[in-house]
Design an enzyme around this catalytic site. Structure first.
Site, PDB file in Angstrom:
ATOM      1  N   ARG A   1      -9.350   2.366   1.775  1.00 41.86           N
ATOM      2  CA  ARG A   1      -8.611   2.758   0.575  1.00 41.86           C
ATOM      3  C   ARG A   1      -7.733   1.621   0.055  1.00 41.86           C
ATOM      4  NH1 ARG A   1      -3.517   4.632  -0.317  1.00 41.86           N
ATOM      5  NH2 ARG A   1      -3.020   5.147   1.860  1.00 41.86           N
TER       6      ARG A   1
ATOM      7  N   HIS B   1      -2.380   1.725   9.038  1.00 45.38           N
ATOM      8  CA  HIS B   1      -1.385   0.972   8.276  1.00 45.38           C
ATOM      9  C   HIS B   1      -0.856  -0.158   9.140  1.00 45.38           C
ATOM     10  CE1 HIS B   1       2.015  -0.056   5.760  1.00 45.38           C
ATOM     11  NE2 HIS B   1       1.481   0.687   4.822  1.00 45.38           N
TER      12      HIS B   1
ATOM     13  N   GLU C   1       1.013  -4.564  -4.629  1.00 47.34           N
ATOM     14  CA  GLU C   1       0.642  -4.260  -3.252  1.00 47.34           C
ATOM     15  C   GLU C   1      -0.674  -4.939  -2.921  1.00 47.34           C
ATOM     16  OE1 GLU C   1       0.920  -0.153  -2.169  1.00 47.34           O
ATOM     17  OE2 GLU C   1       2.914   0.077  -3.034  1.00 47.34           O
TER      18      GLU C   1
ATOM     19  N   HIS D   1      -3.143   5.974   9.624  1.00 41.30           N
ATOM     20  CA  HIS D   1      -2.434   6.278   8.389  1.00 41.30           C
ATOM     21  C   HIS D   1      -3.192   7.211   7.450  1.00 41.30           C
ATOM     22  CE1 HIS D   1       0.266   5.760   5.042  1.00 41.30           C
ATOM     23  NE2 HIS D   1      -0.622   5.122   4.308  1.00 41.30           N
TER      24      HIS D   1
ATOM     25  N   GLY E   1       4.025   4.023  -3.881  1.00 37.77           N
ATOM     26  CA  GLY E   1       3.958   4.406  -5.282  1.00 37.77           C
ATOM     27  C   GLY E   1       2.589   4.917  -5.658  1.00 37.77           C
TER      28      GLY E   1
ATOM     29  N   ARG F   1      -5.757  -3.729   3.895  1.00 40.32           N
ATOM     30  CA  ARG F   1      -5.016  -3.177   5.028  1.00 40.32           C
ATOM     31  C   ARG F   1      -5.765  -3.310   6.352  1.00 40.32           C
ATOM     32  NH1 ARG F   1      -2.467   2.439   2.563  1.00 40.32           N
ATOM     33  NH2 ARG F   1      -0.687   1.466   1.508  1.00 40.32           N
TER      34      ARG F   1
END
Length: 526
Positions: A383, A236, A116, A348, A51, A280
């Site tokens: 990120r 990822h 998330e 990713h 999203g 991540r």
């Protein structure tokens, strides 16, 4: 009175950043041509599942989004860029809604909130469950096709045209296919915008499409533009370990799915108190470590406890909330409503890129960069989840808004950026295997991947230097892609060697501080 000609702008790339740049530039009176490597709709944006993040709810705060972004960036984000992202993000989301993006809503008409990793608030908006990128791409492409923007599809960027120290156009290969050689074309312009995406094809395992070959970044390097932070590659954590690489969105873990080893034990808390919802880079390394313990066998993502005790009800929920992932899981013969599914990390997202100011201007007059091709300073060393679409929207719009005024003024602000990747050339390797893209990808995965050290990076640098020194004459798009990947790999490895300490997604096992921390962990485990 002589009428001033409209500024000419070329946008290369058709993801969210490129499309919004083109639309905004056209709104400000520019004559815009958008060139894209594939068809207009086939950009990396359409693969975005989770999203778009934004402060769209009354009980959320901009300061919290800023804080979450800065924490994820491990202290290396540019706070001014982060504040632009967060402050202007809601307006860009509302613009997407006005253009026809139907974000998911609840029974009362409010936006469905998604949580998330590393977000302190469930501020993620999604569309079609896990098809947010596709919904955004379709809406923007429809708007662009209805505009006066000229579109050139199947156009590969060979190089930038630089005249008297200023970017003045692009050189393209247009219309190449397996059966037909492409034709070379040169397009001239007052401004060129690189929206060409990242460099996922550098690695053997990637969530990116095959077109992510760092074409814009490589062209910018050859033209003399500054690049920065190429050592920061986000891996990822959860990609299906069966069949072709397919990303399983972080939103699945946000809904409560857990990571377990082959014995069913949750292991993510060994690495971070936030477990599966840690940043991540932490989760990806935790998975890689557990896979090493398991002799390379994948770990499992367990969604069997989500929302219902009845597997049939759970299956209905998963199909509704994550339709794209659900279809991919079932295509591989897996039933994630009833059993955990095997996952592994994969390359990713590239945090670094062509260094820009807050309007997408690079160090080279006439050249802008937006989206994953750019290093805006927002992401720092890592990120934050769902900030990529937001960054593309915010800074794409800003670049589009600036082009006409910049062209009229003739002034190009000094970017004031440093290129940390400029180090002395590595000595060529003595035993050099034949170059192939697959060989480069395996080299980068092994020596410049999730965990790095000087021995591996030095080996990679020497081999890449040897490959770069070989005489090749690129003719096809694939040939040029290989040269782009080699050039960006050289810069990325140099940047990783120059940054000797671990930070964010750049993790060096030979960092003395990391060695101490790992020893302390082992002592506690004993």
């Amino acid at each position: 009175m002589t009428e001033t000609a409209a500024p000419r702008a070329i946008v290369v790339g058709s993801g969210i950043a490129g499309l919004l740049t083109a639309l905004h530039a056209a709104e400000h009176g520019c004559r815009v041509t958008l060139a894209t490597k594939d068809v207009l709709e086939h950009a990396n944006t359409r693969f975005a599942q989770g999203g778009i993040a934004g402060v769209m709810f009354d009980d959320d705060r901009a300061e919290d989004h800023v804080h979450d972004t800065l924490v994820a960036g491990a202290g290396l984000s540019d706070e001014a860029a982060v504040r632009v992202l967060v402050d202007e993000g809601p307006d860009r989301i509302r613009e997407l809604i006005a253009l026809g993006v139907a974000f998911d809503r609840d029974d009362r008409g409010g936006f469905v909130k998604g949580l998330e990793a590393a977000h302190s608030y469930p501020r993620i908006l999604h569309a079609g469950g896990d098809a947010t990128g596709t919904a955004i791409e379709k809406a923007l492409v429809a708007r662009l096709r209805a505009s006066e923007v000229a579109v050139v599809e199947h156009a590969f960027l060979v190089d930038l045209v630089v005249t008297d120290g200023r970017v003045a156009g692009v050189e393209l290969i247009v219309g190449e296919s397996d059966a037909v050689p492409g034709r070379r074309e040169t397009l001239t312009a007052d401004a060129v915008v690189l929206a060409t995406g990242g460099a996922g094809e550098l690695y053997a395992h990637s969530t990116n499409p095959e077109v992510a070959t760092a074409d814009g970044i490589a062209a910018a390097i050859r033209a003399g533009a500054e690049v920065r932070d190429l050592e920061f590659v986000q891996f990822h954590p959860t990609v299906l370990a069966v069949g072709d690489s397919f990303l399983v969105s972080e939103a699945v873990r946000g809904e409560g799915a857990t990571l377990v080893d082959e014995h069913g034990r949750r292991f993510a808390f060994d690495a971070h108190p936030d477990g599966e919802l840690a940043p991540r880079d932490v989760v990806a390394r935790a998975i890689a470590h557990q896979m090493e313990v398991q002799d390379g066998r994948p770990v499992f993502l367990d969604a069997t406890r989500l929302h219902a005790d009845d597997p049939a009800e759970r299956a209905e929920f998963l199909a509704r909330r994550f339709p794209t992932i659900d279809a991919a899981v079932h295509e591989r013969g897996l039933d994630w409503a009833r059993e955990p599914i095997p996952v592994t990390p994969a390359a990713h997202y590239l945090m670094g890129g062509v260094a820009t100011d807050l309007f997408g201007r690079t160090s080279l007059p006439g050249l802008y960069a937006v989206g994953e091709a750019a290093r805006t300073g927002v992401h720092g060393a890592n990120r934050l989840a769902s900030n990529s679409l937001l960054e593309g929207a915010v800074f794409g719009a800003r670049a589009g808004d600036a082009i006409a005024a910049d062209t009229a003024s003739g002034v190009w602000p000094a970017a004031g950026v440093a290129d940390l990747a400029r180090t002395s050339a590595a000595p060529p390797a003595t035993d050099v295997p034949a170059f192939s893209r697959a060989a480069l990808q395996e080299l980068m995965w092994e020596d410049a991947g999730l965990v790095r050290d000087e021995a591996g990076l030095g080996h990679a640098a020497s081999l890449i230097a040897s490959w770069r020194a070989q005489s090749r004459a690129p003719r096809t798009e694939h040939d040029f892609e290989d040269e782009n990947l080699l050039l960006v790999a050289e810069r990325a490895v140099a940047a990783a060697r120059a940054r000797r300490g671990s930070v964010g997604a750049h993790y060096r096992s030979d960092d003395s501080a990391e060695v101490v921390r790992e020893s302390e962990k082992e002592a506690v485990a004993c």
